[in-house]
Design a protein around this motif. Structure first.
Motif, short mmCIF file in Angstrom:
data_model
loop_
_atom_site.label_atom_id
_atom_site.label_comp_id
_atom_site.label_asym_id
_atom_site.label_seq_id
_atom_site.Cartn_x
_atom_site.Cartn_y
_atom_site.Cartn_z
N LYS A 139 -5.47 -5.53 1.32
CA LYS A 139 -4.15 -6.39 1.88
C LYS A 139 -3.50 -5.68 3.28
O LYS A 139 -2.72 -6.29 4.05
CB LYS A 139 -2.61 -5.47 0.58
CG LYS A 139 -3.79 -6.55 -0.72
CD LYS A 139 -2.72 -5.69 -2.77
CE LYS A 139 -2.65 -4.37 -1.90
NZ LYS A 139 -4.36 -3.74 -2.67
N THR A 140 -4.34 -4.77 3.10
CA THR A 140 -3.60 -3.42 4.23
C THR A 140 -4.38 -4.55 5.36
O THR A 140 -3.67 -4.37 6.75
CB THR A 140 -4.09 -2.48 3.96
OG1 THR A 140 -3.36 -1.98 2.86
CG2 THR A 140 -3.69 -1.38 5.15
N THR A 141 -5.56 -4.41 5.42
CA THR A 141 -5.96 -5.08 6.67
C THR A 141 -5.60 -6.56 6.69
O THR A 141 -5.35 -6.62 7.89
CB THR A 141 -7.46 -5.41 5.83
OG1 THR A 141 -8.27 -4.35 4.95
CG2 THR A 141 -8.78 -5.89 6.66
N PRO A 181 3.68 1.67 7.47
CA PRO A 181 2.14 1.68 6.94
C PRO A 181 2.12 2.48 5.17
O PRO A 181 3.76 2.69 4.90
CB PRO A 181 1.91 2.43 7.57
CG PRO A 181 2.51 3.42 8.66
CD PRO A 181 4.14 2.94 8.46
N GLN A 182 1.04 2.53 5.31
CA GLN A 182 0.32 2.30 3.85
C GLN A 182 0.21 4.25 3.03
O GLN A 182 0.09 5.35 4.39
CB GLN A 182 -0.88 2.36 2.78
CG GLN A 182 -1.23 2.81 1.81
CD GLN A 182 -2.18 2.14 1.17
OE1 GLN A 182 -2.90 1.43 2.16
NE2 GLN A 182 -2.50 1.35 -0.10
N LYS A 183 1.45 4.81 2.31
CA LYS A 183 2.08 6.04 2.22
C LYS A 183 1.15 6.72 3.66
O LYS A 183 -0.29 7.39 3.63
CB LYS A 183 1.18 6.50 0.66
CG LYS A 183 0.61 7.49 0.16
CD LYS A 183 2.34 8.38 -0.74
CE LYS A 183 2.79 9.25 -0.56
NZ LYS A 183 3.90 9.88 -1.03
N LEU A 220 5.85 -3.73 5.09
CA LEU A 220 5.81 -2.75 3.83
C LEU A 220 4.85 -2.57 3.13
O LEU A 220 4.45 -2.85 2.32
CB LEU A 220 7.53 -2.61 2.88
CG LEU A 220 8.50 -2.32 3.84
CD1 LEU A 220 9.19 -3.75 3.25
CD2 LEU A 220 9.07 -0.78 3.32
N ASP A 221 4.12 -1.39 3.20
CA ASP A 221 2.83 -1.69 2.62
C ASP A 221 2.71 -0.42 1.75
O ASP A 221 2.59 0.84 1.48
CB ASP A 221 1.44 -0.66 3.38
CG ASP A 221 -0.40 -1.24 3.09
OD1 ASP A 221 -0.25 -1.37 1.96
OD2 ASP A 221 -0.97 -1.15 3.75
N GLU A 222 2.70 -0.64 0.65
CA GLU A 222 3.60 0.14 -0.73
C GLU A 222 4.15 0.75 -0.49
O GLU A 222 3.92 2.28 -0.57
CB GLU A 222 1.96 0.67 -1.15
CG GLU A 222 0.57 -0.32 -1.69
CD GLU A 222 -0.30 -0.06 -2.01
OE1 GLU A 222 -0.70 1.44 -3.00
OE2 GLU A 222 -1.19 -0.68 -2.04
N PRO A 223 4.97 0.28 -0.57
CA PRO A 223 6.84 1.86 0.37
C PRO A 223 6.76 2.70 -0.60
O PRO A 223 7.34 3.86 -0.18
CB PRO A 223 7.50 1.08 0.77
CG PRO A 223 8.01 -0.21 0.04
CD PRO A 223 5.85 -0.47 -0.30
MG LIG Z 1 -3.51 -0.58 0.89
#
Ligand SMILES: [Mg+2]
Ligand SMILES: Nc1ncnc2c1ncn2[C@@H]1O[C@H](COP(=O)(O)OP(=O)(O)OP(=O)(O)O)[C@@H](O)[C@H]1O
Lengths: 254, 265
Positions: free
Chosen positions: A50-52, A88-90, A171-174
């Motif tokens: 997902k992030t990729t 970005p993610q966490k 939004l990556d796992e906000p």
């Molecule tokens: Mg991720």
């Protein structure tokens, strides 16, 4: 500005994207559009890419195959990145001792690129304050970013992502590490951005409760795109169960 | 005090010292936050090779030092990126090779003399008029470029990935910052010498970072500390007949200590 692209419904077109880290395949043949006004959830187990995928869309990683079109332009030619907000993610990579106030964190994004026409100092301040207000952080503007709680920091990063009034927000796992009450507020806020301000939202999440409540589209990723469509169909198709099955598969692989 | 008004060499030293030290402090804030504090130390040693080469070829040592320092700075950057070598390792390699080359060249040039020593330990009071203007000019350019790119540099220092995603050309700005650092180190070398220039980059900035609650404060405090250190340092050095470089550095360290104690309370 390309008017025809601006008027068309498709903001971003992901076409046949594959990506590997060395020998490890991360994404394979992923194709889907993001339409104006969508509230899209990307779900999938840990390590499913997902992030990729988001990083590829944002031009941070180059796909080994395929192409991303942004507002009618190939991603490598696109340069109006202010139209795109990114949380970005966490933000674990953030230095807790970094001497930046919440206000400065938002200002980085807002002032890093020159504005035409030029704004006065006062107009700049108003825009930055407005963004902080939208996430309910206006009273913390002079706090050092590292002195805020995880959830508060996350809100500041969202303010940073929306300060340029983007057309689309990634939004990556906000909401990792954000308490459930704040999460409620947070998703209401995203709803408002989506419905009132017309901002297209792409949200990576593991929180399927949220998916049910707010989103219009779902993309389910597990190296390949397992499902993409409206949320209603998603529930009917039972694709959710398949995804959970996939979850076990992939977590054993690690 | 009237000595400062009558002696041209004191005025020159003061003027050049203050401008250069403030440029060092300004860059120092970014370098510390980028975990690159040792780059100053490393480049200063490479500069030794530049100075020796200048003396050997009978070219103005300062210009030779500038060229070598910029090349070395870019080399360190590339080594980190391309060879996947840790930053401090790359710095250690470059600084020791630079020093080694310097020793060889200096011996070949038969110039292990007062000249070279003034580069090692600094001799700001002996700075020539032409070098003063070159130093001030370059220091002003460095400060100007940093201020022009202030938000971009701050953004990529704080959150490189988000900076990239917002379209900031991080790669290019990295190179720019690296070149600015190299130039500033060479200027700092003129003020406090190769062996102490790292102090000029790190100590005022580290002191400023002790008390700053935002980035602007960090920049302003660091510059003030650099300013005060050079001003008081030179006055003290002149009246007490101390070496200027050592006095400036010890003073900035005392200010750092003061800030440190103040923060703990
Ligand atoms: Mg991720
Ligand atoms: N920098 C990297 N180098 C090598 N492999 C990587 C790197 N980053 C990610 N990967 C691999 O790529 C795969 C996908 O990672 P990605 O971060 O896209 O997953 P994700 O779906 O966002 O997972 P999560 O839900 O945990 O955030 C993982 O299997 C991971 O091992």
């Amino acid at each position: 500005m390309d008017l025809s692209a601006n008027e068309s419904k498709t903001l971003i077109d992901v076409k046949d994207i594959s990506f590997s880290y060395g020998p490890i395949k991360v994404l394979q043949d992923v194709t889907f559009p993001i339409q104006r006004g969508d509230f899209l959830a990307i779900i999938g187990p840990n390590g499913s890419g997902k992030t990729t995928l988001i990083k590829i869309i944002l031009g941070l990683l180059k796909p080994s195959k395929g192409k991303v079109w942004i507002l009618g332009k190939p991603a490598e030619e696109f340069d109006d990145w202010r139209k795109i907000g990114y949380v970005p993610q966490k933000a674990t990579h953030i230095d807790p001792f970094f001497p930046a106030s919440a206000r400065e964190v938002v200002a980085m994004e807002f002032l890093a690129r020159n504005k035409f026409p030029r704004l006065t100092k006062r107009e700049e301040d108003l825009c930055i304050e407005k963004a902080l207000k939208q996430v309910g952080m206006e009273h913390f503007k002079n706090w050092r970013i590292g002195g805020l709680s995880g959830g508060q920091q996350q809100r500041v990063f969202i303010a940073r992502a929306i300060v340029n009034e983007p057309h689309i927000l990634f939004l990556d796992e906000p909401t990792t590490g954000v308490d459930s009450e704040t999460q409620e507020h947070f998703y209401d806020m995203l709803d408002t951005l989506n419905k009132k301000e017309g901002i297209t939202i792409v949200l990576i999440t593991h929180d399927t409760g949220i998916v049910n409540k707010h989103v219009t589209q779902v993309a389910c990723l597990n190296q390949r795109l397992v499902y993409h469509g409206t949320h209603a169909e998603f529930c009917r198709a039972g694709a959710f169960k398949d995804m959970l099955a996939g979850h076990h598969l992939i977590s054993h692989r690690h | 005090m009237e000595a400062f008004l009558t002696y041209g060499f004191l005025q020159r030293a003061l003027l050049a010292g203050i401008f250069v030290a403030m440029a060092c402090a300004l860059l120092g804030v970014f370098l510390i936050l980028r975990r690159d504090a040792m780059i100053g130390h490393g480049l200063a040693h490479v500069t030794f090779a530049g100075v020796a080469l200048g003396l050997f070829l009978k070219i103005i040592p300062l210009s030779m030092a500038l060229v070598i320092a910029v090349l070395a700075a870019l080399g360190i950057m590339k080594l980190k990126e391309k060879a996947g070598i840790y930053g401090d390792t790359a710095i250690a390699i470059f600084s020791s090779v630079g020093l080694a080359l310097g020793i060889l060249l200096a011996t070949l040039a038969h110039s292990f003399n007062v000249d070279l020593f003034s580069y090692l330990f600094g001799d700001i009071l002996a700075i020539e008029a032409s070098e003063v203007w070159l130093s001030i000019g370059l220091a002003v350019i460095v400060v100007f470029i940093v201020i022009l790119n202030y938000h971009k540099f701050m953004y990529m220092t704080f959150d490189q990935e988000a900076a990239k995603a917002s379209g900031i050309k991080v790669g290019r700005l990295d190179i720019l910052l690296t070149i600015l650092t190299a130039v500033t180190i060479v200027l700092g070398m003129k003020v406090v010498g190769i062996l102490l220039v790292s102090a000029l980059v790190v100590i005022p900035a580290a002191a400023g970072l002790q008390l700053a609650s935002n980035f602007k404060q960090a920049i302003i405090l660091s510059s003030i500390i650099a300013f005060v250190s050079v001003l008081l340092g030179l006055i003290l050095a002149f009246y007490l007949d101390f070496p200027a470089s050592g006095t400036i550095v010890i003073l900035s360290f005392l200010l750092f200590g003061l800030f440190f104690i103040f923060k703990r309370r």
